[in-house]
Design a protein around this motif. Structure first.
Motif, short mmCIF file in Angstrom:
data_model
loop_
_atom_site.label_atom_id
_atom_site.label_comp_id
_atom_site.label_asym_id
_atom_site.label_seq_id
_atom_site.Cartn_x
_atom_site.Cartn_y
_atom_site.Cartn_z
N LEU A 74 0.85 -1.18 0.00
CA LEU A 74 0.00 0.00 0.00
C LEU A 74 0.89 1.23 0.00
O LEU A 74 1.91 1.26 0.70
N GLU A 75 0.51 2.25 -0.77
CA GLU A 75 1.32 3.47 -0.82
C GLU A 75 0.39 4.68 -0.84
O GLU A 75 -0.68 4.66 -1.44
N PHE A 76 0.82 5.74 -0.17
CA PHE A 76 0.00 6.95 -0.10
C PHE A 76 0.89 8.13 0.28
O PHE A 76 1.93 7.96 0.93
N GLY A 77 0.46 9.32 -0.17
CA GLY A 77 1.21 10.51 0.16
C GLY A 77 0.90 11.67 -0.76
O GLY A 77 0.13 11.55 -1.72
N PRO A 78 1.52 12.81 -0.51
CA PRO A 78 1.29 14.01 -1.33
C PRO A 78 2.16 14.02 -2.58
O PRO A 78 3.18 13.34 -2.65
N VAL A 79 1.73 14.80 -3.57
CA VAL A 79 2.45 14.92 -4.83
C VAL A 79 2.50 16.40 -5.23
O VAL A 79 1.47 17.07 -5.27
N LEU A 80 3.69 16.89 -5.50
CA LEU A 80 3.85 18.23 -6.04
C LEU A 80 4.07 18.12 -7.54
O LEU A 80 4.97 17.41 -8.00
N GLY A 81 3.25 18.80 -8.33
CA GLY A 81 3.35 18.75 -9.78
C GLY A 81 3.59 20.12 -10.38
O GLY A 81 3.14 21.13 -9.85
N VAL A 82 4.33 20.13 -11.49
CA VAL A 82 4.58 21.36 -12.24
C VAL A 82 4.14 21.12 -13.68
O VAL A 82 4.57 20.15 -14.32
N LYS A 83 3.29 21.98 -14.18
CA LYS A 83 2.77 21.82 -15.54
C LYS A 83 3.88 22.02 -16.55
O LYS A 83 4.59 23.03 -16.53
N ALA A 84 4.03 21.05 -17.45
CA ALA A 84 5.06 21.14 -18.49
C ALA A 84 4.48 21.64 -19.81
O ALA A 84 5.16 22.34 -20.56
N TYR A 85 3.22 21.26 -20.11
CA TYR A 85 2.59 21.76 -21.33
C TYR A 85 1.07 21.66 -21.19
O TYR A 85 0.54 20.94 -20.34
N GLN A 86 0.39 22.41 -22.05
CA GLN A 86 -1.07 22.43 -22.10
C GLN A 86 -1.51 22.65 -23.53
O GLN A 86 -1.00 23.52 -24.22
N LEU A 87 -2.42 21.80 -24.01
CA LEU A 87 -2.97 21.95 -25.35
C LEU A 87 -4.45 21.58 -25.30
O LEU A 87 -4.81 20.47 -24.91
N GLU A 88 -5.29 22.51 -25.73
CA GLU A 88 -6.74 22.34 -25.66
C GLU A 88 -7.33 22.55 -27.05
O GLU A 88 -7.01 23.53 -27.73
N LYS A 89 -8.19 21.61 -27.47
CA LYS A 89 -8.78 21.69 -28.80
C LYS A 89 -10.27 21.41 -28.75
O LYS A 89 -10.74 20.64 -27.90
N ASP A 90 -10.99 22.02 -29.68
CA ASP A 90 -12.37 21.64 -29.93
C ASP A 90 -12.57 21.50 -31.44
O ASP A 90 -11.59 21.43 -32.19
N TRP A 91 -13.80 21.48 -31.91
CA TRP A 91 -14.05 21.22 -33.33
C TRP A 91 -13.54 22.34 -34.22
O TRP A 91 -13.35 22.14 -35.43
N THR A 92 -13.25 23.50 -33.65
CA THR A 92 -12.74 24.61 -34.45
C THR A 92 -11.22 24.61 -34.53
O THR A 92 -10.64 25.34 -35.34
N GLY A 93 -10.55 23.81 -33.70
CA GLY A 93 -9.09 23.77 -33.68
C GLY A 93 -8.54 24.06 -32.30
O GLY A 93 -9.22 23.86 -31.29
N VAL A 94 -7.32 24.56 -32.24
CA VAL A 94 -6.66 24.85 -30.97
C VAL A 94 -7.33 26.03 -30.28
O VAL A 94 -7.61 27.06 -30.91
N ILE A 95 -7.59 25.89 -29.00
CA ILE A 95 -8.16 26.97 -28.19
C ILE A 95 -7.01 27.70 -27.51
O ILE A 95 -6.28 27.11 -26.71
N PRO A 96 -6.83 28.98 -27.80
CA PRO A 96 -5.74 29.73 -27.15
C PRO A 96 -5.92 29.75 -25.63
O PRO A 96 -7.04 29.88 -25.13
N ALA A 97 -4.81 29.60 -24.92
CA ALA A 97 -4.85 29.60 -23.46
C ALA A 97 -4.13 30.83 -22.93
O ALA A 97 -2.91 30.97 -23.08
N THR A 98 -4.89 31.71 -22.32
CA THR A 98 -4.34 32.91 -21.70
C THR A 98 -4.99 33.12 -20.34
O THR A 98 -6.03 32.53 -20.04
#
Length: 223
Positions: free
Chosen positions: A133-157
């Motif tokens: 069994l294992e459990f504990g906290p996790v610190l994460g850092v976002k490396a990339y983000q890409l979001e799309k819908d039927w129109t194409g890439v959604i700009p992220a700002t």
């Protein structure tokens, strides 16, 4: 980046501190893991773990007692997360419903591991096989983000509310099985403890907070 380095240094210091106290420095073990993920974003109104990705990383652990059943493990992993629209077979496909979100994180889990398996001796050294069994906290850092819908890439700002937060704090729990001295498999679940995004277009920002939810299945090898 400074937060990552400080967290990693603190975790490694804990390893050596506990190792000195338990006289178990010789049992310090390193390893690596690789596997698959399936994930979703809680709060985006797209239920289901439909986004498939991968995970891989390295780890180091050290026993906390002489029986070797409690260990402290620190890892550095790369984990793919996200969300994906899903159309059931009996539904008519509508291109306007197409949506996919790709997220990648560098993560540092600090985990307590409890092994309740069988204890054997190999070449005069105690070895514990069986379930963990294992459990504990996790610190994460976002490396990339890409979001799309039927129109194409959604700009992220920041202005349009599409940008995910750079840092993530989550909790992880899992069950592993060490079937040989060096080889094991594991199934893990992690979930964000704080929102990774709060859309500014949401009607009610208190109920539309978004969180990462991830299931990970992996193989791991420890030296």
């Amino acid at each position: 980046m400074k937060r990552i380095i400080l967290t990693l240094c603190f975790a490694v210091s804990l390893l050596f501190c506990f190792g000195q106290r338990s006289n178990a420095v010789s049992n310090f073990k390193g390893g690596f893991r690789a596997g698959l993920t399936t994930s979703q974003i809680s709060g985006d109104n797209l239920g289901g773990f439909h986004q498939v990705g991968a995970c891989a990383g390295v780890s180091a652990n050290i026993p906390l007692n002489d029986e070797l059943d409690w260990k402290l493990q620190v890892e550095m992993d790369f984990v793919m997360k996200g969300s994906h629209s899903f159309v059931e077979r009996n539904q008519v496909y509508n291109p306007a419903q197409k949506y996919v979100l790709y997220l990648g994180y560098v993560e540092i889990p600090v985990l307590m591991k409890w092994n309740f398996g069988k204890r054997i001796t190999i070449n005069g050294k105690p070895v514990v096989n069986g379930f963990e069994l294992e459990f504990g906290p996790v610190l994460g850092v976002k490396a990339y983000q890409l979001e799309k819908d039927w129109t194409g890439v959604i700009p992220a700002t920041v202005d349009n509310g599409r940008m995910f937060r750079r840092f993530e704090l989550s909790a992880m729990a899992g069950l592993g099985y060490l079937f040989k001295e060096h080889h094991g498999i594991s199934l893990r679940y992690s979930n964000s403890l704080i929102p990774v995004r709060i859309p500014n277009w949401a009607y009610d920002r208190l109920t539309q907070k978004q969180f990462n939810s991830v299931i990970m299945a992996s193989y791991y090898y420890q030296f």
